[in-house]
Design a protein around this motif. Sequence first.
Motif, PDB file in Angstrom:
ATOM      1  N   GLU A  90      -5.559  -3.338 -34.809  1.00 15.36           N
ATOM      2  CA  GLU A  90      -6.491  -2.601 -34.276  1.00 15.36           C
ATOM      3  C   GLU A  90      -7.908  -3.514 -34.046  1.00 15.36           C
ATOM      4  OE1 GLU A  90      -7.046   0.714 -33.024  1.00 15.36           O
ATOM      5  OE2 GLU A  90      -4.811   0.673 -32.955  1.00 15.36           O
ATOM      6  N   LYS A  91      -7.916  -4.407 -35.097  1.00 14.80           N
ATOM      7  CA  LYS A  91      -9.318  -4.928 -35.059  1.00 14.80           C
ATOM      8  C   LYS A  91      -9.131  -6.173 -33.747  1.00 14.80           C
ATOM      9  CE  LYS A  91     -12.026  -7.886 -38.019  1.00 14.80           C
ATOM     10  NZ  LYS A  91     -12.103  -8.662 -39.135  1.00 14.80           N
ATOM     11  N   HIS A  92      -7.967  -6.720 -33.623  1.00 18.12           N
ATOM     12  CA  HIS A  92      -8.169  -7.964 -32.827  1.00 18.12           C
ATOM     13  C   HIS A  92      -7.343  -7.284 -31.255  1.00 18.12           C
ATOM     14  CE1 HIS A  92      -9.751 -10.347 -35.583  1.00 18.12           C
ATOM     15  NE2 HIS A  92      -8.670 -10.134 -36.460  1.00 18.12           N
ATOM     16  N   CYS A  93      -6.246  -6.545 -31.398  1.00 22.10           N
ATOM     17  CA  CYS A  93      -5.650  -6.579 -30.175  1.00 22.10           C
ATOM     18  C   CYS A  93      -5.848  -5.142 -29.211  1.00 22.10           C
ATOM     19  CB  CYS A  93      -4.055  -6.657 -30.683  1.00 22.10           C
ATOM     20  SG  CYS A  93      -3.849  -7.793 -31.608  1.00 22.10           S
ATOM     21  N   ALA A  94      -6.194  -4.077 -30.016  1.00 24.40           N
ATOM     22  CA  ALA A  94      -6.353  -2.551 -29.550  1.00 24.40           C
ATOM     23  C   ALA A  94      -6.956  -2.681 -28.255  1.00 24.40           C
ATOM     24  CB  ALA A  94      -6.529  -1.666 -30.402  1.00 24.40           C
ATOM     25  N   LEU A  95      -8.062  -3.456 -28.085  1.00 23.23           N
ATOM     26  CA  LEU A  95      -9.144  -3.391 -27.104  1.00 23.23           C
ATOM     27  C   LEU A  95      -8.476  -3.510 -25.572  1.00 23.23           C
ATOM     28  CD1 LEU A  95     -12.065  -2.526 -26.024  1.00 23.23           C
ATOM     29  CD2 LEU A  95     -12.475  -5.190 -26.397  1.00 23.23           C
ATOM     30  N   CYS A  96      -7.563  -4.573 -25.676  1.00 19.61           N
ATOM     31  CA  CYS A  96      -6.990  -5.094 -24.395  1.00 19.61           C
ATOM     32  C   CYS A  96      -5.565  -4.501 -24.303  1.00 19.61           C
ATOM     33  CB  CYS A  96      -6.694  -6.466 -24.432  1.00 19.61           C
ATOM     34  SG  CYS A  96      -8.298  -7.498 -24.324  1.00 19.61           S
ATOM     35  N   HIS A  97      -4.941  -4.135 -25.504  1.00 24.99           N
ATOM     36  CA  HIS A  97      -3.419  -3.799 -25.347  1.00 24.99           C
ATOM     37  C   HIS A  97      -3.240  -2.341 -25.597  1.00 24.99           C
ATOM     38  CE1 HIS A  97      -1.611  -7.774 -24.833  1.00 24.99           C
ATOM     39  NE2 HIS A  97      -2.487  -8.347 -25.597  1.00 24.99           N
ATOM     40  N   GLY A  98      -4.304  -1.758 -25.909  1.00 27.34           N
ATOM     41  CA  GLY A  98      -4.107  -0.113 -26.208  1.00 27.34           C
ATOM     42  C   GLY A  98      -3.922   0.096 -27.664  1.00 27.34           C
ATOM     43  N   GLY A  99      -4.076   1.182 -28.377  1.00 29.91           N
ATOM     44  CA  GLY A  99      -4.049   1.343 -29.968  1.00 29.91           C
ATOM     45  C   GLY A  99      -4.087   2.940 -30.084  1.00 29.91           C
ATOM     46  N   GLY A 100      -4.365   2.966 -31.230  1.00 29.45           N
ATOM     47  CA  GLY A 100      -4.195   4.337 -31.981  1.00 29.45           C
ATOM     48  C   GLY A 100      -5.055   5.369 -31.327  1.00 29.45           C
ATOM     49  N   LYS A 101      -6.329   5.113 -31.055  1.00 30.82           N
ATOM     50  CA  LYS A 101      -7.360   6.024 -30.256  1.00 30.82           C
ATOM     51  C   LYS A 101      -6.819   5.990 -28.625  1.00 30.82           C
ATOM     52  CE  LYS A 101     -12.113   6.987 -30.118  1.00 30.82           C
ATOM     53  NZ  LYS A 101     -13.459   6.602 -30.570  1.00 30.82           N
ATOM     54  N   GLU A 102      -6.690   5.053 -28.180  1.00 33.09           N
ATOM     55  CA  GLU A 102      -6.588   4.927 -26.624  1.00 33.09           C
ATOM     56  C   GLU A 102      -5.261   4.182 -26.481  1.00 33.09           C
ATOM     57  OE1 GLU A 102     -10.053   4.630 -24.019  1.00 33.09           O
ATOM     58  OE2 GLU A 102     -11.198   4.265 -25.504  1.00 33.09           O
ATOM     59  N   ARG A 103      -4.297   5.058 -26.153  1.00 34.87           N
ATOM     60  CA  ARG A 103      -2.888   4.460 -25.831  1.00 34.87           C
ATOM     61  C   ARG A 103      -3.006   3.508 -24.620  1.00 34.87           C
ATOM     62  NH1 ARG A 103       1.020   4.937 -30.011  1.00 34.87           N
ATOM     63  NH2 ARG A 103       0.545   6.803 -31.039  1.00 34.87           N
ATOM     64  N   THR A 104      -3.843   3.656 -23.638  1.00 36.13           N
ATOM     65  CA  THR A 104      -4.134   2.977 -22.350  1.00 36.13           C
ATOM     66  C   THR A 104      -5.501   2.619 -22.568  1.00 36.13           C
ATOM     67  OG1 THR A 104      -2.312   4.364 -21.272  1.00 36.13           O
ATOM     68  CG2 THR A 104      -4.061   2.736 -20.170  1.00 36.13           C
ATOM     69  N   SER A 105      -5.525   0.976 -22.617  1.00 32.72           N
ATOM     70  CA  SER A 105      -6.914   0.284 -22.848  1.00 32.72           C
ATOM     71  C   SER A 105      -7.614   0.541 -21.464  1.00 32.72           C
ATOM     72  CB  SER A 105      -6.757  -1.265 -22.943  1.00 32.72           C
ATOM     73  OG  SER A 105      -7.826  -1.873 -22.942  1.00 32.72           O
ATOM     74  N   PRO A 106      -9.079   0.827 -21.701  1.00 32.15           N
ATOM     75  CA  PRO A 106      -9.789   0.691 -20.418  1.00 32.15           C
ATOM     76  C   PRO A 106      -9.838  -0.533 -19.609  1.00 32.15           C
ATOM     77  CG  PRO A 106     -11.308   0.931 -22.373  1.00 32.15           C
ATOM     78  CD  PRO A 106      -9.806   0.939 -22.700  1.00 32.15           C
ATOM     79  N   LEU A 107      -9.317  -1.538 -20.344  1.00 32.83           N
ATOM     80  CA  LEU A 107      -9.313  -2.929 -19.824  1.00 32.83           C
ATOM     81  C   LEU A 107      -7.936  -3.176 -19.084  1.00 32.83           C
ATOM     82  CD1 LEU A 107     -11.369  -5.101 -22.374  1.00 32.83           C
ATOM     83  CD2 LEU A 107     -12.073  -4.176 -20.250  1.00 32.83           C
ATOM     84  N   TRP A 147      -2.878   4.374 -39.805  1.00 32.91           N
ATOM     85  CA  TRP A 147      -3.259   3.708 -38.457  1.00 32.91           C
ATOM     86  C   TRP A 147      -4.216   4.522 -37.569  1.00 32.91           C
ATOM     87  CZ3 TRP A 147       0.261   4.133 -33.468  1.00 32.91           C
ATOM     88  CH2 TRP A 147      -0.017   3.299 -32.683  1.00 32.91           C
ATOM     89  N   GLN A 148      -3.779   5.783 -37.468  1.00 32.46           N
ATOM     90  CA  GLN A 148      -4.761   6.799 -36.863  1.00 32.46           C
ATOM     91  C   GLN A 148      -6.128   7.004 -37.359  1.00 32.46           C
ATOM     92  OE1 GLN A 148      -3.807   8.036 -33.775  1.00 32.46           O
ATOM     93  NE2 GLN A 148      -2.074   6.614 -33.963  1.00 32.46           N
ATOM     94  N   GLN A 149      -6.059   6.821 -38.776  1.00 36.20           N
ATOM     95  CA  GLN A 149      -7.488   7.031 -39.114  1.00 36.20           C
ATOM     96  C   GLN A 149      -8.322   5.795 -39.133  1.00 36.20           C
ATOM     97  OE1 GLN A 149      -7.066   7.476 -43.386  1.00 36.20           O
ATOM     98  NE2 GLN A 149      -9.510   7.830 -43.656  1.00 36.20           N
ATOM     99  N   ALA A 150      -7.712   4.509 -38.895  1.00 40.72           N
ATOM    100  CA  ALA A 150      -8.389   3.120 -38.745  1.00 40.72           C
ATOM    101  C   ALA A 150      -8.710   3.206 -37.341  1.00 40.72           C
ATOM    102  CB  ALA A 150      -7.248   2.157 -39.137  1.00 40.72           C
ATOM    103  N   ALA A 151      -7.756   3.618 -36.479  1.00 41.30           N
ATOM    104  CA  ALA A 151      -8.192   3.734 -35.147  1.00 41.30           C
ATOM    105  C   ALA A 151      -9.456   4.513 -34.649  1.00 41.30           C
ATOM    106  CB  ALA A 151      -7.182   4.133 -34.133  1.00 41.30           C
ATOM    107  N   GLN A 152      -9.764   5.470 -35.423  1.00 37.90           N
ATOM    108  CA  GLN A 152     -10.975   6.546 -35.226  1.00 37.90           C
ATOM    109  C   GLN A 152     -12.042   5.982 -35.753  1.00 37.90           C
ATOM    110  OE1 GLN A 152     -10.204   8.881 -33.179  1.00 37.90           O
ATOM    111  NE2 GLN A 152      -7.998   8.231 -33.411  1.00 37.90           N
TER     112      GLN A 152
END
Length: 186
Positions: free
Chosen positions: A78-95, A164-169
Amino acid sequence: MKGFFLGVIITLVVIYAGFYLFVSQGMFPIGADNPPGKMERKYANMAMDEYVDKHMPKGENPVEANSANLMEGAMTYEKHCALCHGGGKERTSPLAHKFSPPVPQIIQRIPHDEDAHLWWVTKHGIRMTGMPSWDGVLSDDDMWKVIAFVKHSDKLPPDVQAMWQQAAQGPSTTNEVTPKANQPKK
């Protein structure tokens, strides 16, 4: 026979000259918003897969996929990868489609590559794609935990899923750094 070889050489020179002119005159689209052509995708992916398969470590992921390791992997992801690869908050990254080639959305579509393949790509990155080398930023152990998390993200234990869901928020998903001037003195 001499004429045949001369014809082959002339053909190769003409092809090279045409390619050189095409590239040197600024006609090759290099913008990240221009999708790569079919041939470029095919050969770039082939080269990447063959190189990584040849250089990746042998063996299985040394990190056990238990709740503690999956939680650590989720937090690091969530800290390093989710922005590009999608994560718990946004499954599809805006990037997702702002890179060329587009960034794989690995939470939506879990990679079938071997763990060692994913570890090598994470550690060394892939040039001209935007995928950085995480060597020196994350430890090898952290990278293996992220890979264990990704590979199990569709079947996480309930405690890991909830964390994971809590951390993503929360605010911990940003990469904000406190400037040294604002840090309290010891």
